[in-house]
Motif scaffolding. Structure first.
Motif, short mmCIF file in Angstrom:
data_model
loop_
_atom_site.label_atom_id
_atom_site.label_comp_id
_atom_site.label_asym_id
_atom_site.label_seq_id
_atom_site.Cartn_x
_atom_site.Cartn_y
_atom_site.Cartn_z
N PHE A 78 0.83 -1.21 0.00
CA PHE A 78 0.00 0.00 0.00
C PHE A 78 0.87 1.26 0.00
N LEU A 79 1.84 1.30 0.90
CA LEU A 79 2.73 2.47 0.96
C LEU A 79 3.57 2.59 -0.31
N GLY A 80 3.95 1.46 -0.90
CA GLY A 80 4.71 1.51 -2.14
C GLY A 80 3.92 2.16 -3.26
N ALA A 116 13.80 0.80 -4.43
CA ALA A 116 14.53 -0.37 -3.94
C ALA A 116 13.86 -0.97 -2.70
N PHE A 117 13.45 -0.12 -1.77
CA PHE A 117 12.85 -0.61 -0.52
C PHE A 117 11.53 -1.33 -0.79
N PHE A 118 10.62 -0.67 -1.53
CA PHE A 118 9.31 -1.28 -1.77
C PHE A 118 9.36 -2.38 -2.84
N GLY A 119 10.52 -2.58 -3.45
CA GLY A 119 10.69 -3.72 -4.33
C GLY A 119 11.23 -4.93 -3.61
N LEU A 120 12.24 -4.73 -2.76
CA LEU A 120 12.88 -5.85 -2.07
C LEU A 120 12.09 -6.34 -0.86
N THR A 121 11.52 -5.43 -0.09
CA THR A 121 10.86 -5.81 1.15
C THR A 121 9.70 -6.79 0.95
N PRO A 122 8.81 -6.61 -0.04
CA PRO A 122 7.76 -7.62 -0.24
C PRO A 122 8.31 -9.01 -0.56
N LEU A 123 9.44 -9.09 -1.27
CA LEU A 123 10.04 -10.39 -1.54
C LEU A 123 10.55 -11.03 -0.25
N GLY A 163 15.46 -4.29 4.44
CA GLY A 163 15.13 -3.69 3.15
C GLY A 163 15.55 -2.24 3.06
N LEU A 164 15.38 -1.49 4.15
CA LEU A 164 15.79 -0.08 4.16
C LEU A 164 17.30 0.05 4.08
N LEU A 165 18.03 -0.84 4.76
CA LEU A 165 19.49 -0.78 4.73
C LEU A 165 20.02 -1.01 3.32
N VAL A 166 19.48 -2.01 2.63
CA VAL A 166 19.92 -2.27 1.25
C VAL A 166 19.59 -1.08 0.36
N ALA A 167 18.41 -0.48 0.57
CA ALA A 167 18.01 0.67 -0.25
C ALA A 167 18.89 1.89 0.02
N LEU A 168 19.42 2.02 1.24
CA LEU A 168 20.24 3.17 1.59
C LEU A 168 21.73 2.98 1.29
N LEU A 169 22.13 1.79 0.88
CA LEU A 169 23.54 1.54 0.63
C LEU A 169 24.15 2.50 -0.39
N PRO A 170 23.48 2.79 -1.52
CA PRO A 170 24.08 3.76 -2.44
C PRO A 170 24.32 5.12 -1.81
N ILE A 171 23.42 5.56 -0.93
CA ILE A 171 23.60 6.85 -0.26
C ILE A 171 24.75 6.76 0.73
N LEU A 172 24.84 5.64 1.46
CA LEU A 172 25.90 5.48 2.45
C LEU A 172 27.27 5.41 1.79
N PHE A 173 27.34 4.83 0.60
CA PHE A 173 28.60 4.74 -0.14
C PHE A 173 28.81 5.94 -1.06
#
Length: 379
Positions: A78-80, A116-123, A163-173
């Motif tokens: 829903f949020l996605g 990335a977050f709303f794509g990976l988290t449902p899986l 899921g949020l951590l994976v989505a934020l990796l590009p920003i963190l790097f």
């Protein structure tokens, strides 16, 4: 990365609109985005209402954990739809003029994180639901003690954090998300100059998604085979049913449908992400068209997921079965036999309702899955 067309033109001509009547095609894209967003929000809202109603009914039974995970999945979908759809509509409304409304690329980074977050988290949630059902069927006593309501909520929170951590990796790097060639969305950098970090990040995303699908496949297969073996054994040894197993069958059907939808919708984009990361396809039209197709397929996952819970319910399936009997069978006998079976199973359920766990009860083993030993009344 180069873009075709003037960003400030009244009728923007980008690579997403290379055809006669490009403005018409853009309007169709806006309309399809709005329709997809609306249908997704309505579908997920209806599915969430159904799940909340079912959770109140089975709050203290083994199905409660599955319903909590399913509710988390529906809320995520829903949020996605709400967030990603709103961002896409804003981009279209701004004529895709990123240089004007997003000069520092902060909105593109936010858009990429959400994608990335709303794509990976449902899986990940789908695989978690499959593991929960597999444990509930094959290790019922462990499921009873280890998967309480607070444990389920903690697992939901950890899954969202992953899921949020994976989505934020590009920003963190310090690797910004890349505006894609259609200029309507942002995702991992798959084209242009890249280093090993730019190559690794989309591969990590895709590998985690594929592993989640594989885990769902293994666990759902084990659950299905265990339930089938238990039912065959009961029918052969006792020639009767200890209790209606429709709740387990309903959940397994829903899990299989979710897994099928995820594989069809997300499988292509996950595989494409790995291929594009390892091989630089440049900006040729074939690669662009392929990426656009798999992204549109992925967006359908969040639309189809809630309909699994809306349609694959025991009450709906039973009505569809009765309707099929009326249409296909000329004899009323089959219908009466089905009604007799459902009435008999309902009577057994009422007699067993004083026992909150497990889902089926046999007083003289072997015990089917999800069964705890109950003390017999003294004679």
């Amino acid at each position: 990365m180069s873009y075709n067309g003037s960003a400030k033109a009244g009728c923007l001509v980008s690579t997403d609109d290379v055809c006669n009547g490009s403005c018409t095609k853009r309007e169709v894209s806006v309309t399809s985005t709005a329709i997809s967003m609306t249908v997704g929000i309505v579908s997920n809202t209806l599915a969430l209402f159904i799940l909340i109603k079912a959770y109140r009914r089975f709050k203290f039974k083994s199905k409660a954990a599955f319903l909590l995970f399913a509710s988390g999945l529906v809320v995520t979908d829903f949020l996605g739809h709400l967030i990603n759809g709103s961002l896409a509509l804003y981009v279209y409304a701004s004529q895709k003029d990123w240089e004007t409304f997003d000069p520092h690329k902060s909105l593109c980074d936010f858009f990429g994180v959400c994608m990335a977050f709303f794509g990976l988290t449902p899986l990940l949630l789908g695989s978690l639901m499959a593991v929960e059902r597999c444990v509930g069927v094959t290790r019922p006593l462990f499921h009873t003690t280890a998967l309480g309501s607070h444990h389920v909520k903690s697992l939901l929170g950890l899954t969202w954090l992953l899921g949020l951590l994976v989505a934020l990796l590009p920003i963190l790097f310090q690797r910004s998300y890349q505006m894609q060639r259609s200029r309507s969305w942002c995702f991992f950098r798959l084209q242009g100059p890249r280093d090993w970090v730019d190559v690794l990040l989309p591969i990590l995303f895709s590998v985690l998604g594929l592993l989640a699908l594989l885990l769902s496949l293994v666990c759902n297969t084990m659950t299905f085979l265990t339930l089938l073996r238990s039912r065959v054994q009961l029918d052969r040894d006792y020639h009767r049913h200890c209790r209606n197993t429709s709740h387990h069958s309903e959940m397994v059907c829903q899990l299989l449908a979710i897994m099928l939808v995820s594989c069809v919708c997300w499988g292509p984009i996950l595989i494409t992400g790995i291929i594009f990361s390892l091989q630089d396809h440049g900006e040729d039209q074939a690669s662009y068209t392929h990426m656009l197709l798999v992204v549109r397929m992925a967006t359908w996952n969040q639309i189809l997921d809630p309909w699994v819970y809306i349609l694959l319910r025991k009450a709906v399936l039973k009505r569809l079965f009765l309707l099929a009997l009326r249409l296909c069978s000329p004899h009323l006998k089959m219908k009466l036999q089905w009604q007799g079976i459902t009435q008999e199973s309902s009577t057994i359920e009422v007699r067993s309702s004083v026992i909150s766990r497990p889902d089926f009860i046999c007083l003289d083993g072997p015990f089917p899955p999800d069964t705890a030993i109950q003390s017999a009344h003294p004679r």
